[in-house]
Design a protein around this motif. Sequence first.
Motif, PDB file in Angstrom:
ATOM      1  N   GLY A   1       0.798  -1.217   0.000  1.00 58.79           N
ATOM      2  CA  GLY A   1       0.000   0.000   0.000  1.00 58.79           C
ATOM      3  C   GLY A   1       0.833   1.270   0.000  1.00 58.79           C
ATOM      4  O   GLY A   1       0.420   2.290   0.549  1.00 58.79           O
ATOM      5  N   ILE A   2       2.030   1.186  -0.612  1.00 59.42           N
ATOM      6  CA  ILE A   2       2.930   2.340  -0.670  1.00 59.42           C
ATOM      7  C   ILE A   2       3.425   2.514  -2.102  1.00 59.42           C
ATOM      8  O   ILE A   2       3.259   1.622  -2.930  1.00 59.42           O
ATOM      9  CB  ILE A   2       4.131   2.190   0.299  1.00 59.42           C
ATOM     10  CG1 ILE A   2       4.953   0.929  -0.042  1.00 59.42           C
ATOM     11  CG2 ILE A   2       3.667   2.164   1.748  1.00 59.42           C
ATOM     12  CD1 ILE A   2       6.193   0.725   0.825  1.00 59.42           C
ATOM     13  N   SER A   3       4.042   3.642  -2.361  1.00 61.45           N
ATOM     14  CA  SER A   3       4.595   3.888  -3.699  1.00 61.45           C
ATOM     15  C   SER A   3       5.943   3.183  -3.835  1.00 61.45           C
ATOM     16  O   SER A   3       6.606   2.899  -2.828  1.00 61.45           O
ATOM     17  CB  SER A   3       4.780   5.389  -3.931  1.00 61.45           C
ATOM     18  OG  SER A   3       5.826   5.865  -3.107  1.00 61.45           O
ATOM     19  N   PRO A   4       6.377   2.907  -5.067  1.00 62.78           N
ATOM     20  CA  PRO A   4       7.713   2.322  -5.262  1.00 62.78           C
ATOM     21  C   PRO A   4       8.816   3.213  -4.682  1.00 62.78           C
ATOM     22  O   PRO A   4       9.819   2.705  -4.175  1.00 62.78           O
ATOM     23  CB  PRO A   4       7.840   2.205  -6.777  1.00 62.78           C
ATOM     24  CG  PRO A   4       6.436   2.084  -7.261  1.00 62.78           C
ATOM     25  CD  PRO A   4       5.625   2.965  -6.332  1.00 62.78           C
ATOM     26  N   GLU A   5       8.619   4.531  -4.725  1.00 59.24           N
ATOM     27  CA  GLU A   5       9.618   5.454  -4.163  1.00 59.24           C
ATOM     28  C   GLU A   5       9.717   5.295  -2.651  1.00 59.24           C
ATOM     29  O   GLU A   5      10.810   5.267  -2.084  1.00 59.24           O
ATOM     30  CB  GLU A   5       9.252   6.907  -4.517  1.00 59.24           C
ATOM     31  CG  GLU A   5       9.303   7.225  -5.996  1.00 59.24           C
ATOM     32  CD  GLU A   5       8.095   6.714  -6.788  1.00 59.24           C
ATOM     33  OE1 GLU A   5       8.224   6.571  -8.019  1.00 59.24           O
ATOM     34  OE2 GLU A   5       7.031   6.439  -6.170  1.00 59.24           O
TER      35      GLU A   5
ATOM     36  N   VAL B   1      12.392   2.959   2.233  1.00 65.67           N
ATOM     37  CA  VAL B   1      12.315   2.006   3.346  1.00 65.67           C
ATOM     38  C   VAL B   1      13.447   0.990   3.240  1.00 65.67           C
ATOM     39  O   VAL B   1      14.119   0.686   4.223  1.00 65.67           O
ATOM     40  CB  VAL B   1      10.940   1.308   3.366  1.00 65.67           C
ATOM     41  CG1 VAL B   1      10.946   0.096   4.287  1.00 65.67           C
ATOM     42  CG2 VAL B   1       9.851   2.281   3.786  1.00 65.67           C
ATOM     43  N   ARG B   2      13.681   0.485   2.039  1.00 63.99           N
ATOM     44  CA  ARG B   2      14.740  -0.508   1.835  1.00 63.99           C
ATOM     45  C   ARG B   2      16.120   0.090   2.062  1.00 63.99           C
ATOM     46  O   ARG B   2      17.055  -0.610   2.436  1.00 63.99           O
ATOM     47  CB  ARG B   2      14.671  -1.089   0.423  1.00 63.99           C
ATOM     48  CG  ARG B   2      13.455  -1.965   0.219  1.00 63.99           C
ATOM     49  CD  ARG B   2      13.448  -2.626  -1.139  1.00 63.99           C
ATOM     50  NE  ARG B   2      14.537  -3.590  -1.199  1.00 63.99           N
ATOM     51  CZ  ARG B   2      15.372  -3.706  -2.227  1.00 63.99           C
ATOM     52  NH1 ARG B   2      15.282  -2.921  -3.275  1.00 63.99           N
ATOM     53  NH2 ARG B   2      16.319  -4.620  -2.215  1.00 63.99           N
ATOM     54  N   GLY B   3      16.261   1.377   1.819  1.00 63.59           N
ATOM     55  CA  GLY B   3      17.557   2.038   1.966  1.00 63.59           C
ATOM     56  C   GLY B   3      17.946   2.313   3.400  1.00 63.59           C
ATOM     57  O   GLY B   3      19.114   2.579   3.702  1.00 63.59           O
TER      58      GLY B   3
END
Length: 194
Positions: A177-181, A186-188
């Motif tokens: 439910g989030i944007s790819p950006e 988050v991953r960073g």
Amino acid sequence: MDADLLLQTLTFIAPLSAGLQQAFAGYITEDHYPKKHLLLTEGQTAKKIFFIKEGFARAYYYTKEGKECTSWFMGQGDIMISIYSFLTQQPAAESIEILEHSVIQSMSWTDLQAIYADFKEFNYIGRIVTEKYYIQSEERSILLRTLSARERYELLLKSHPGILKKASMGQVASYLGISPETLSRVRGKKGILT
């Protein structure tokens, strides 16, 4: 065809009589599907219930604006269907896509109804399986509203290790439910396993 994993999964819920096991063996079919194969397309009626012997899949739908949204991921040992379509025998609102080469076992709606009619003990197992997936659906709905993006992502990694090797970033982001950006941010952040 080897239905041992499916029978083991069902037996974990309750013992299966020899007759029920034999009936399952007679009704179950097994197929190999390549990545990107669609088991069900939006608008089709779900005529089969699927069990993932090996592989990974997802369900997705399109919003009115045409945006693709992943509604769930399923892996080895999971039972998957478009629940509304399968139970009502009405057209599905979602599609089911294979995300990696998969070995899928399936049973038709008609054969499942025959098993329910012929083996009353299977009604209990069917109820428990339905409850399990209904609970998962409600938990996901609540978690999407209450957890941060980071917490949702960490939970997904725990439930589906290696998902980023199977699903695209866009599919994962839409599931969360989030944007790819936002997913990239988050991953960073440090401390998150990828």
